[in-house]
Scaffold this active site. Structure first.
Site, PDB file in Angstrom:
ATOM      1  N   CYS A  20      71.314  38.126   3.353  1.00 45.03           N
ATOM      2  CA  CYS A  20      71.061  39.203   2.287  1.00 45.03           C
ATOM      3  C   CYS A  20      72.035  39.321   1.357  1.00 45.03           C
ATOM      4  CB  CYS A  20      71.088  40.495   3.125  1.00 45.03           C
ATOM      5  SG  CYS A  20      70.552  41.888   2.184  1.00 45.03           S
TER       6      CYS A  20
ATOM      7  N   HIS B 274      61.420  42.029   4.231  1.00 44.64           N
ATOM      8  CA  HIS B 274      63.182  42.256   4.121  1.00 44.64           C
ATOM      9  C   HIS B 274      63.174  43.218   2.691  1.00 44.64           C
ATOM     10  CE1 HIS B 274      67.259  40.639   3.911  1.00 44.64           C
ATOM     11  NE2 HIS B 274      67.043  41.131   2.650  1.00 44.64           N
ATOM     12  N   GLU B 275      62.600  42.830   1.600  1.00 39.77           N
ATOM     13  CA  GLU B 275      62.680  43.518   0.490  1.00 39.77           C
ATOM     14  C   GLU B 275      62.510  45.017   0.701  1.00 39.77           C
ATOM     15  OE1 GLU B 275      64.750  42.310  -1.565  1.00 39.77           O
ATOM     16  OE2 GLU B 275      65.116  40.323  -1.025  1.00 39.77           O
TER      17      GLU B 275
ATOM     18  N   HIS C 222      64.739  47.162   2.099  1.00 42.13           N
ATOM     19  CA  HIS C 222      65.610  47.893   1.216  1.00 42.13           C
ATOM     20  C   HIS C 222      65.214  49.013   0.588  1.00 42.13           C
ATOM     21  CE1 HIS C 222      68.947  44.865   1.698  1.00 42.13           C
ATOM     22  NE2 HIS C 222      68.164  43.906   1.364  1.00 42.13           N
TER      23      HIS C 222
END
Length: 149
Positions: free
Chosen positions: A87, A135-136, A139
Protein backbone atom coordinates in the site's frame (compact mmCIF):
# COMPACT_ATOMS: atom_id res chain seq x y z
CA UNK A 1 -15.82 14.89 -14.22
CA UNK A 2 -16.93 16.89 -17.17
CA UNK A 3 -16.84 20.65 -17.10
CA UNK A 4 -19.25 21.90 -14.49
CA UNK A 5 -18.88 18.79 -12.35
CA UNK A 6 -18.32 18.83 -8.62
CA UNK A 7 -15.20 20.89 -7.86
CA UNK A 8 -14.26 18.59 -4.95
CA UNK A 9 -14.42 15.51 -7.18
CA UNK A 10 -12.44 17.27 -9.92
CA UNK A 11 -9.70 18.25 -7.45
CA UNK A 12 -9.61 14.72 -6.04
CA UNK A 13 -9.39 13.28 -9.57
CA UNK A 14 -6.42 15.45 -10.54
CA UNK A 15 -4.57 15.06 -7.23
CA UNK A 16 -5.09 11.28 -7.11
CA UNK A 17 -3.96 10.75 -10.71
CA UNK A 18 -0.95 13.01 -10.10
CA UNK A 19 0.05 11.06 -6.98
CA UNK A 20 -0.46 7.72 -8.75
CA UNK A 21 1.68 8.83 -11.71
CA UNK A 22 4.45 10.05 -9.37
CA UNK A 23 4.39 6.77 -7.42
CA UNK A 24 4.54 4.74 -10.65
CA UNK A 25 7.46 6.86 -11.90
CA UNK A 26 9.40 6.30 -8.68
CA UNK A 27 8.58 2.63 -8.04
CA UNK A 28 7.66 1.23 -11.44
CA UNK A 29 4.29 -0.08 -10.29
CA UNK A 30 1.00 1.05 -8.79
CA UNK A 31 -2.49 0.50 -10.16
CA UNK A 32 -4.75 2.61 -7.97
CA UNK A 33 -5.11 5.21 -5.27
CA UNK A 34 -8.16 6.41 -3.35
CA UNK A 35 -8.99 10.09 -2.88
CA UNK A 36 -8.62 9.97 0.95
CA UNK A 37 -4.96 8.97 0.46
CA UNK A 38 -4.33 12.39 -1.11
CA UNK A 39 -6.42 14.37 1.37
CA UNK A 40 -9.83 14.42 -0.34
CA UNK A 41 -12.85 13.07 1.51
CA UNK A 42 -14.80 12.02 -1.57
CA UNK A 43 -15.62 8.51 -2.83
CA UNK A 44 -13.28 8.44 -5.81
CA UNK A 45 -10.62 5.94 -6.88
CA UNK A 46 -8.02 6.72 -9.55
CA UNK A 47 -6.93 3.67 -11.57
CA UNK A 48 -4.17 3.01 -14.09
CA UNK A 49 -4.69 -0.58 -15.20
CA UNK A 50 -2.30 -0.42 -18.13
CA UNK A 51 -2.42 -3.25 -20.61
CA UNK A 52 -3.40 -5.98 -18.16
CA UNK A 53 -7.07 -5.05 -17.94
CA UNK A 54 -7.17 -1.51 -19.28
CA UNK A 55 -9.05 -1.94 -22.56
CA UNK A 56 -11.47 -4.53 -21.15
CA UNK A 57 -12.33 -2.67 -17.96
CA UNK A 58 -11.83 0.98 -18.82
CA UNK A 59 -15.24 2.65 -19.13
CA UNK A 60 -14.33 3.97 -22.60
CA UNK A 61 -12.31 0.95 -23.79
CA UNK A 62 -8.99 2.83 -23.80
CA UNK A 63 -5.78 2.20 -21.89
CA UNK A 64 -5.79 5.63 -20.27
CA UNK A 65 -6.02 6.10 -16.51
CA UNK A 66 -9.53 6.81 -15.24
CA UNK A 67 -11.54 7.38 -12.07
CA UNK A 68 -14.35 5.44 -10.42
CA UNK A 69 -16.79 7.75 -8.64
CA UNK A 70 -18.97 6.47 -5.78
CA UNK A 71 -17.94 2.83 -6.30
CA UNK A 72 -19.95 0.18 -4.43
CA UNK A 73 -19.36 -3.55 -4.18
CA UNK A 74 -22.60 -5.25 -5.21
CA UNK A 75 -21.54 -8.90 -4.84
CA UNK A 76 -18.75 -10.80 -3.08
CA UNK A 77 -17.79 -14.39 -3.81
CA UNK A 78 -18.00 -16.78 -0.88
CA UNK A 79 -14.52 -18.05 -1.71
CA UNK A 80 -11.61 -16.08 -0.29
CA UNK A 81 -7.86 -16.14 -0.77
CA UNK A 82 -4.80 -14.93 1.11
CA UNK A 83 -2.19 -12.59 -0.36
CA UNK A 84 0.63 -10.24 0.51
CA UNK A 85 -0.78 -6.73 0.04
CA UNK A 86 1.23 -3.54 -0.36
CA UNK A 87 0.00 0.00 0.00
CA UNK A 88 1.19 3.51 -0.82
CA UNK A 89 -0.01 4.56 2.64
CA UNK A 90 2.28 2.06 4.38
CA UNK A 91 5.87 2.88 3.48
CA UNK A 92 9.01 1.59 5.15
CA UNK A 93 11.99 3.73 6.13
CA UNK A 94 13.42 3.25 2.63
CA UNK A 95 10.23 4.63 1.08
CA UNK A 96 9.17 1.28 -0.33
CA UNK A 97 5.73 -0.14 0.48
CA UNK A 98 5.44 -2.57 3.38
CA UNK A 99 3.78 -5.93 2.75
CA UNK A 100 0.87 -7.18 4.89
CA UNK A 101 -0.85 -10.60 4.68
CA UNK A 102 -4.63 -10.18 4.15
CA UNK A 103 -7.70 -12.18 3.13
CA UNK A 104 -9.83 -11.00 0.22
CA UNK A 105 -12.83 -12.30 -1.69
CA UNK A 106 -11.74 -14.15 -4.83
CA UNK A 107 -14.16 -12.10 -6.94
CA UNK A 108 -16.42 -9.08 -6.53
CA UNK A 109 -18.87 -7.17 -8.70
CA UNK A 110 -19.07 -3.39 -8.47
CA UNK A 111 -20.98 -0.41 -9.80
CA UNK A 112 -19.73 3.16 -10.07
CA UNK A 113 -20.01 6.34 -12.09
CA UNK A 114 -17.40 7.06 -14.73
CA UNK A 115 -15.86 10.48 -15.30
CA UNK A 116 -18.78 11.51 -17.54
CA UNK A 117 -21.32 10.51 -14.87
CA UNK A 118 -22.47 7.35 -16.67
CA UNK A 119 -23.28 4.26 -14.61
CA UNK A 120 -20.82 1.38 -15.05
CA UNK A 121 -21.12 -2.17 -13.71
CA UNK A 122 -18.33 -4.75 -13.60
CA UNK A 123 -19.37 -8.29 -12.73
CA UNK A 124 -17.28 -11.16 -11.37
CA UNK A 125 -13.94 -9.40 -11.61
CA UNK A 126 -10.82 -11.51 -12.14
CA UNK A 127 -8.71 -12.14 -9.06
CA UNK A 128 -6.07 -9.39 -9.45
CA UNK A 129 -8.61 -6.70 -10.28
CA UNK A 130 -10.98 -7.93 -7.57
CA UNK A 131 -8.20 -7.63 -4.99
CA UNK A 132 -7.31 -4.13 -6.18
CA UNK A 133 -10.91 -2.91 -6.05
CA UNK A 134 -11.39 -4.31 -2.53
CA UNK A 135 -8.16 -2.65 -1.39
CA UNK A 136 -9.08 0.77 -2.82
CA UNK A 137 -12.67 0.68 -1.58
CA UNK A 138 -11.33 -0.15 1.88
CA UNK A 139 -9.51 3.21 1.78
CA UNK A 140 -12.80 4.95 1.01
CA UNK A 141 -14.19 3.37 4.19
CA UNK A 142 -11.16 4.28 6.33
CA UNK A 143 -9.74 0.73 6.39
CA UNK A 144 -6.04 0.02 5.79
CA UNK A 145 -4.48 -3.33 4.89
CA UNK A 146 -3.04 -3.56 8.43
CA UNK A 147 -6.62 -3.49 9.75
CA UNK A 148 -7.26 -6.71 7.80
CA UNK A 149 -4.02 -8.47 8.80
Amino acid sequence: LAEGGCARAQAAHFDAHGALAAFRARHGFGRGIAAPQVGHLVRLVALNLGGAYGAQFSPDGSLRPFSMINPVITQRSAEKFSLWDDCMSLLGEDGDPLMVRVMRHRSVSIKFLDEAGAAVEWEDLPLALSELVQHELDHLDGVLAVDRA
